[in-house]
Design an enzyme around this catalytic site. Structure first.
Site, PDB file in Angstrom:
ATOM      1  N   ARG A  45       0.818  -1.219   0.000  1.00 15.21           N
ATOM      2  CA  ARG A  45       0.000   0.000   0.000  1.00 15.21           C
ATOM      3  C   ARG A  45       0.855   1.275   0.000  1.00 15.21           C
ATOM      4  NH1 ARG A  45      -5.514  -0.198   1.591  1.00 15.21           N
ATOM      5  NH2 ARG A  45      -6.323  -2.211   1.034  1.00 15.21           N
ATOM      6  N   ARG A  49      -3.111   6.793   0.211  1.00 25.22           N
ATOM      7  CA  ARG A  49      -3.535   7.924   1.023  1.00 25.22           C
ATOM      8  C   ARG A  49      -2.483   8.565   1.906  1.00 25.22           C
ATOM      9  NH1 ARG A  49      -8.835   5.267   3.319  1.00 25.22           N
ATOM     10  NH2 ARG A  49      -7.443   3.502   3.096  1.00 25.22           N
ATOM     11  N   ARG A  58      -6.309  12.380  -7.055  1.00 23.40           N
ATOM     12  CA  ARG A  58      -7.572  11.661  -6.841  1.00 23.40           C
ATOM     13  C   ARG A  58      -8.764  12.596  -6.601  1.00 23.40           C
ATOM     14  NH1 ARG A  58      -8.848   7.088  -4.414  1.00 23.40           N
ATOM     15  NH2 ARG A  58     -10.873   8.030  -4.640  1.00 23.40           N
ATOM     16  N   ASP A  94      -6.926  -2.620  -7.367  1.00 25.97           N
ATOM     17  CA  ASP A  94      -7.504  -3.195  -6.155  1.00 25.97           C
ATOM     18  C   ASP A  94      -7.833  -4.656  -6.421  1.00 25.97           C
ATOM     19  OD1 ASP A  94      -8.572  -2.105  -3.375  1.00 25.97           O
ATOM     20  OD2 ASP A  94      -9.886  -3.718  -4.045  1.00 25.97           O
ATOM     21  N   TYR A 169     -15.516 -10.700   0.229  1.00 21.49           N
ATOM     22  CA  TYR A 169     -16.240  -9.468  -0.136  1.00 21.49           C
ATOM     23  C   TYR A 169     -17.495  -9.794  -0.951  1.00 21.49           C
ATOM     24  CZ  TYR A 169     -12.327  -6.708   1.565  1.00 21.49           C
ATOM     25  OH  TYR A 169     -11.378  -6.131   2.373  1.00 21.49           O
TER      26      TYR A 169
HETATM   27  O1  CP3 Z   1       0.241   0.573  -3.140  1.00 24.82           O
HETATM   28  C1  CP3 Z   1      -0.342  -0.518  -3.242  1.00 24.82           C
HETATM   29  O2  CP3 Z   1      -0.172  -1.442  -2.412  1.00 24.82           O
HETATM   30  C2  CP3 Z   1      -1.190  -0.795  -4.482  1.00 24.82           C
HETATM   31  C3  CP3 Z   1      -2.562  -0.595  -4.374  1.00 24.82           C
HETATM   32  C4  CP3 Z   1      -3.527  -1.480  -3.627  1.00 24.82           C
HETATM   33  C5  CP3 Z   1      -4.807  -1.002  -3.239  1.00 24.82           C
HETATM   34  N1  CP3 Z   1      -5.521  -2.064  -2.754  1.00 24.82           N
HETATM   35  C6  CP3 Z   1      -5.262   0.381  -3.396  1.00 24.82           C
HETATM   36  C7  CP3 Z   1      -6.355   0.862  -2.550  1.00 24.82           C
HETATM   37  C8  CP3 Z   1      -3.470  -2.840  -3.318  1.00 24.82           C
HETATM   38  C9  CP3 Z   1      -2.321  -3.821  -3.461  1.00 24.82           C
HETATM   39  C10 CP3 Z   1      -4.731  -3.183  -2.761  1.00 24.82           C
HETATM   40  C11 CP3 Z   1      -5.087  -4.546  -2.347  1.00 24.82           C
HETATM   41  C12 CP3 Z   1      -6.245  -4.748  -1.473  1.00 24.82           C
HETATM   42  N2  CP3 Z   1      -7.491  -4.191  -1.558  1.00 24.82           N
HETATM   43  C13 CP3 Z   1      -6.264  -5.675  -0.408  1.00 24.82           C
HETATM   44  C14 CP3 Z   1      -5.092  -6.546  -0.021  1.00 24.82           C
HETATM   45  C15 CP3 Z   1      -4.070  -5.771   0.715  1.00 24.82           C
HETATM   46  C16 CP3 Z   1      -4.350  -5.589   2.175  1.00 24.82           C
HETATM   47  O3  CP3 Z   1      -4.356  -4.440   2.615  1.00 24.82           O
HETATM   48  O4  CP3 Z   1      -4.521  -6.596   2.881  1.00 24.82           O
HETATM   49  C17 CP3 Z   1      -7.533  -5.628   0.172  1.00 24.82           C
HETATM   50  C18 CP3 Z   1      -8.006  -6.448   1.341  1.00 24.82           C
HETATM   51  C19 CP3 Z   1      -8.314  -4.698  -0.577  1.00 24.82           C
HETATM   52  C20 CP3 Z   1      -9.726  -4.309  -0.370  1.00 24.82           C
HETATM   53  C21 CP3 Z   1      -9.782  -2.862  -0.021  1.00 24.82           C
HETATM   54  N3  CP3 Z   1      -9.758  -1.845  -0.946  1.00 24.82           N
HETATM   55  C22 CP3 Z   1      -9.739  -2.269   1.261  1.00 24.82           C
HETATM   56  C23 CP3 Z   1      -9.750  -3.031   2.571  1.00 24.82           C
HETATM   57  C24 CP3 Z   1      -9.703  -0.875   1.088  1.00 24.82           C
HETATM   58  C25 CP3 Z   1      -9.549   0.206   2.126  1.00 24.82           C
HETATM   59  C26 CP3 Z   1     -10.817   0.810   2.595  1.00 24.82           C
HETATM   60  C27 CP3 Z   1     -10.537   2.147   3.258  1.00 24.82           C
HETATM   61  O5  CP3 Z   1     -10.855   3.179   2.645  1.00 24.82           O
HETATM   62  O6  CP3 Z   1      -9.976   2.151   4.367  1.00 24.82           O
HETATM   63  C28 CP3 Z   1      -9.720  -0.641  -0.310  1.00 24.82           C
HETATM   64  C29 CP3 Z   1      -9.642   0.663  -0.961  1.00 24.82           C
HETATM   65  C30 CP3 Z   1      -8.295   1.020  -1.467  1.00 24.82           C
HETATM   66  N4  CP3 Z   1      -7.515   0.209  -2.209  1.00 24.82           N
HETATM   67  C31 CP3 Z   1      -7.648   2.281  -1.314  1.00 24.82           C
HETATM   68  C32 CP3 Z   1      -6.437   2.189  -1.999  1.00 24.82           C
HETATM   69  C33 CP3 Z   1      -5.411   3.267  -2.188  1.00 24.82           C
HETATM   70  C34 CP3 Z   1      -8.214   3.479  -0.585  1.00 24.82           C
HETATM   71  C35 CP3 Z   1      -9.228   4.129  -1.476  1.00 24.82           C
HETATM   72  C36 CP3 Z   1      -9.068   5.614  -1.598  1.00 24.82           C
HETATM   73  O7  CP3 Z   1      -7.961   6.132  -1.756  1.00 24.82           O
HETATM   74  O8  CP3 Z   1     -10.126   6.275  -1.602  1.00 24.82           O
END
Ligand code: CP3
Length: 361
Positions: A45, A49, A58, A94, A169
């Site tokens: 990640r 953010r 964004r 994602d 999910y």
């Molecule tokens: O930099 C990186 O690692 C690449 C981008 C990445 C994202 N999601 C971007 C993202 C990766 C590798 C993921 C994988 C992902 N998504 C996982 C596995 C990794 C982990 O953390 O265990 C999971 C479980 C998800 C599902 C998911 N998507 C979650 C739990 C969330 C967060 C919800 C929140 O807002 O707290 C997301 C959204 C997400 N995915 C964001 C980002 C940058 C935040 C969205 C935003 O910026 O508005």
């Protein structure tokens, strides 16, 4: 938009010539168990953010729209590489993204995560989900091609969600604490579970193939929530489907990283499922993880992500402990033991990356 000549739904050989500088990549060397010039570091990640430049691009763009725009994907993926000088980029997307172009009613809600309007609970629900083809995700191919041209000698990690975590999910309809509906399906309707897990395995494997065929140099399979099942249930209901994804990824010839949270009891199986590198979460002592994973595979991890909120000296001392522990492994890629927490100060991550890269091997 480019044509995907030769990139059909079935596996074809890698189509993009890799940058010759990748031969010196510390990340790729450690992933293969060779000795790198320094301990490689990247952060799960790392894009997102914690970075002000991420919030800027964004502004007014929904998460899934950003994930389907090749220019935004490229820019957001490069941001942490520019800022931290990490040893690998991870593709900005994602784990649920492939389901959007397949037509599912999906949203990623800020501060919540992926939400599906129509949860998948029956065989008919599963059968209604199409299989993924490269034609569904031309923006992924385009973004990877842009990225590998920009990244030069820095490898790009492609990724996908493992079937269990994506299924959680889909079945719950959103994030969950107990995975009660997911596990009710798993225990109570094994035929539906099998169909769903096969469906997702196919989608995730194709998603990885698209990324590697366009130029990604490694892949990570995220099974973030696999720690919700016991080792024996993992063996029966989860591992075979992750193995299927990793087997298809293995045909592409790039290193495969396999990661889950709360996975101490599963690390041996996560390696045996077909990984070259096993990610260790921050709750598991790295020494324990290395013993459980065994001498055949490299490890990735595992600094507690909250240590960035400690004084810099404390954070770096604990990072040193992680590097020392990692020396016993076949190979060690330094990372946090889960994703970057959004309120992280990027200056701390920069200091952390420099410290790891300067640490004597
Ligand atoms: O930099 C990186 O690692 C690449 C981008 C990445 C994202 N999601 C971007 C993202 C990766 C590798 C993921 C994988 C992902 N998504 C996982 C596995 C990794 C982990 O953390 O265990 C999971 C479980 C998800 C599902 C998911 N998507 C979650 C739990 C969330 C967060 C919800 C929140 O807002 O707290 C997301 C959204 C997400 N995915 C964001 C980002 C940058 C935040 C969205 C935003 O910026 O508005």
């Amino acid at each position: 938009m480019c044509e995907h000549a030769g990139v059909g739904a079935t596996i074809v050989s890698v189509t993009t010539a890799r940058d010759p500088r990748l031969a010196d990549s510390a990340f790729l060397k450690a992933a293969r168990g060779e000795t790198p010039q320094h301990t490689p570091v990247w952060f799960m990640r790392q894009a997102g953010r914690a970075l002000p430049e991420y919030h800027k691009v964004r502004e007014g763009v929904a998460m899934l729209d950003a994930c389907m725009d090749a220019d935004l994907i490229t820019e957001i993926t490069l941001q942490p590489v520019r800022r931290y000088g990490v040893d690998a980029a991870i593709f900005f997307s994602d784990i649920v993204l492939p389901l959007k172009p397949l037509g599912l009613d999906l949203e990623i809600k800020p501060g919540v995560g992926p939400v599906f309007a129509n949860p998948v609970r029956t065989l008919a629900d599963v059968e209604a989900i199409p299989d993924l083809t490269p034609e569904h995700v031309p923006f992924i191919t385009q973004a990877v091609q842009n990225l590998v041209a920009e990244l030069g000698g820095t490898p790009l990690i492609g990724f996908a969600g493992a079937p269990f975590t994506v299924a959680s999910y889909l079945v719950e309809g959103g994030p969950s604490k107990e995975y009660a509906k997911t596990k009710a399906l798993m225990f109570g309707a094994p035929d539906v579970w099998d169909a769903l897990m096969r469906k997702i395995a196919g989608i995730s494997a194709t998603f990885l193939e698209v990324q590697v065929n366009a130029g990604a140099s490694a892949i990570q399979l995220f099974d973030s929530w696999a720690g919700a099942v016991t080792p024996s249930d993992y063996a029966t209901y989860v591992r075979p489907y992750s193995s299927a994804v990793l087997a298809r990824a293995g045909e592409l010839g790039v290193p495969r990283i396999h990661f889950g949270v709360n996975s101490a009891m599963l690390l041996d199986q996560m390696g045996e499922a077909g990984a070259d590198v096993v990610g260790v979460d921050w709750r598991t002592p790295l020494e324990y993880g290395i013993d459980k994973i065994g001498p055949e595979r490299a490890v990735q991890g595992n600094l507690d992500p909250t240590l960035v909120f400690a004084p810099t000296g404390v954070m770096l001392q604990r990072a040193g402990d992680v590097i020392e522990a990692g020396k016993r492994a076949k190979g060690h890629i330094f990372n946090l033991g889960h994703g970057v927490i959004p309120s992280t100060n990027p200056d701390q991550l920069k200091k952390l990356a420099e410290f790891v890269q300067g640490y004597p091997v």
